[in-house]
Design a protein around this motif. Structure first.
Motif, PDB file in Angstrom:
ATOM      1  N   ALA A   3       0.821  -1.204   0.000  1.00  0.00           N
ATOM      2  CA  ALA A   3       0.000   0.000   0.000  1.00  0.00           C
ATOM      3  C   ALA A   3       0.857   1.257   0.000  1.00  0.00           C
ATOM      4  O   ALA A   3       2.089   1.208   0.078  1.00  0.00           O
ATOM      5  N   GLN A   4       0.180   2.405  -0.076  1.00  0.00           N
ATOM      6  CA  GLN A   4       0.864   3.697  -0.055  1.00  0.00           C
ATOM      7  C   GLN A   4       1.579   3.912   1.272  1.00  0.00           C
ATOM      8  O   GLN A   4       2.723   4.365   1.306  1.00  0.00           O
ATOM      9  N   GLN A   5       0.905   3.602   2.374  1.00  0.00           N
ATOM     10  CA  GLN A   5       1.512   3.702   3.693  1.00  0.00           C
ATOM     11  C   GLN A   5       2.223   2.396   4.008  1.00  0.00           C
ATOM     12  O   GLN A   5       1.719   1.319   3.695  1.00  0.00           O
ATOM     13  N   ASP A   6       3.397   2.496   4.623  1.00  0.00           N
ATOM     14  CA  ASP A   6       4.202   1.288   4.851  1.00  0.00           C
ATOM     15  C   ASP A   6       3.548   0.323   5.843  1.00  0.00           C
ATOM     16  O   ASP A   6       3.790  -0.881   5.787  1.00  0.00           O
ATOM     17  N   ALA A   7       2.726   0.845   6.780  1.00  0.00           N
ATOM     18  CA  ALA A   7       1.984   0.000   7.733  1.00  0.00           C
ATOM     19  C   ALA A   7       2.907  -0.940   8.513  1.00  0.00           C
ATOM     20  O   ALA A   7       2.536  -2.085   8.806  1.00  0.00           O
ATOM     21  N   LEU A   8       4.094  -0.471   8.855  1.00  0.00           N
ATOM     22  CA  LEU A   8       4.998  -1.271   9.686  1.00  0.00           C
ATOM     23  C   LEU A   8       4.520  -1.229  11.133  1.00  0.00           C
ATOM     24  O   LEU A   8       4.049  -0.194  11.616  1.00  0.00           O
ATOM     25  N   SER A  64      10.759  -4.993  15.376  1.00  0.00           N
ATOM     26  CA  SER A  64      11.967  -4.589  14.659  1.00  0.00           C
ATOM     27  C   SER A  64      11.749  -4.767  13.159  1.00  0.00           C
ATOM     28  O   SER A  64      10.764  -5.374  12.722  1.00  0.00           O
ATOM     29  N   VAL A  65      12.671  -4.250  12.373  1.00  0.00           N
ATOM     30  CA  VAL A  65      12.588  -4.401  10.915  1.00  0.00           C
ATOM     31  C   VAL A  65      12.519  -5.875  10.535  1.00  0.00           C
ATOM     32  O   VAL A  65      11.657  -6.289   9.741  1.00  0.00           O
ATOM     33  N   ILE A  66      13.406  -6.682  11.079  1.00  0.00           N
ATOM     34  CA  ILE A  66      13.431  -8.103  10.726  1.00  0.00           C
ATOM     35  C   ILE A  66      12.152  -8.804  11.171  1.00  0.00           C
ATOM     36  O   ILE A  66      11.614  -9.673  10.467  1.00  0.00           O
ATOM     37  N   GLU A  97      17.610  -4.813  13.304  1.00  0.00           N
ATOM     38  CA  GLU A  97      17.067  -4.862  14.663  1.00  0.00           C
ATOM     39  C   GLU A  97      16.488  -3.528  15.100  1.00  0.00           C
ATOM     40  O   GLU A  97      16.053  -3.375  16.246  1.00  0.00           O
ATOM     41  N   ALA A  98      16.462  -2.541  14.200  1.00  0.00           N
ATOM     42  CA  ALA A  98      15.939  -1.217  14.535  1.00  0.00           C
ATOM     43  C   ALA A  98      14.414  -1.215  14.513  1.00  0.00           C
ATOM     44  O   ALA A  98      13.782  -2.032  13.833  1.00  0.00           O
ATOM     45  N   ARG A  99      13.817  -0.284  15.251  1.00  0.00           N
ATOM     46  CA  ARG A  99      12.382  -0.075  15.199  1.00  0.00           C
ATOM     47  C   ARG A  99      12.071   0.911  14.071  1.00  0.00           C
ATOM     48  O   ARG A  99      12.886   1.772  13.737  1.00  0.00           O
ATOM     49  N   PRO A 100      10.898   0.811  13.460  1.00  0.00           N
ATOM     50  CA  PRO A 100      10.562   1.664  12.321  1.00  0.00           C
ATOM     51  C   PRO A 100      10.676   3.160  12.577  1.00  0.00           C
ATOM     52  O   PRO A 100      10.978   3.926  11.658  1.00  0.00           O
TER      53      PRO A 100
END
Length: 245
Positions: A83-88, A93-95, A131-134
């Motif tokens: 989608a347009q928004q990443d919605a993470l 974490s990224v992984i 391991e970072a947060r969005p």
């Protein structure tokens, strides 16, 4: 890794909003491993059509028949959505965001899948963010993570709803290069408001009118294969066409 590339046939796509039809009995066919962009004025139903194909609209009166290029029915697993928004998910974490689909499908944690996700992040120059947060990522980095999450699904058909519209021009160009490379073996249907983006990315362009008609845009050949001057002429023609709708 995806399985054998699949095409997409959409038939009898119909959808109404508060009793007013957005479109009725639309059909389209996409060849395996092709990229098609869907354009149209705001509010004409582009995103609604994409959501209908993705199985995200189950409202009363919504209907569509889907099959692959050989006429076989397509399961929900055949489609990936961006989608347009990443919605993470901000608490993951990224992984973990990349592997969330596995978890939701009840798959046990796998070192092989984690290694696949890390390799994909390396391709996208994000390995150091695993391991970072969005919230610590830039907009462009978040969209690359969203692209990676889409790629982690083995689905042969990818549906994209203006996935690059929220980033700056340079970041958008970089994402275009990454997406065309990483999605080259998949069939892509993408909604965009940008004629230039459609001409840069797609093998084919479809235009949805406010009256609910879907028509191909003929620019003399595959859009992304045009020369720069041909593309400029086609972009102006597209802008004029959309302006007169």
């Amino acid at each position: 890794m995806t399985s054998t590339p699949l095409g997409l046939t959409v038939e009898e796509a119909s959808l109404a909003y508060q009793g007013t039809p957005l479109f009725e009995n639309l059909s389209l066919t996409l060849s395996p491993s092709s990229w098609c962009c869907l354009l149209g004025r705001s509010g004409c139903g582009k995103s609604s059509l994409l959501r209908l194909i993705a199985g995200l609209d189950t409202s009363k009166g919504a209907k569509v028949r889907l099959s692959d290029h050989a006429g076989n029915a397509l399961p929900a697993q055949a489609f990936a959505w961006m989608a347009q928004q990443d919605a993470l998910f901000p608490w993951l974490s990224v992984i973990e965001n990349l592997l969330l689909g596995d978890r939701l499908q009840g798959q046990s944690k796998s070192s092989a899948r984690r290694a696949e996700a890390i390799a994909l992040l390396e391709t996208l120059n994000l390995a150091d963010k695993a391991e970072a947060r969005p919230y610590v990522l830039s907009g462009g980095q978040r969209q690359r993570v969203a692209l990676a999450r889409t790629l982690m699904r083995p689905s042969p058909i990818v549906l994209m709803d203006e996935p690059f519209s929220a980033v700056d021009a340079i970041t958008r160009y970089d994402l275009h290069q990454l997406a065309t490379s990483l999605l080259s073996d998949r069939t892509v249907l993408m909604v965009t408001h940008d004629p230039g983006e459609a001409l840069h990315l797609s093998d084919r362009i479809l235009v949805l009118s406010p009256s609910g008609r879907l028509a191909p845009f003929d620019c003399g050949g595959p859009p992304k294969a045009l020369s720069l001057s041909q593309r400029a002429d086609a972009e102006q023609e597209l802008i004029t066409l959309l302006g007169h709708q």
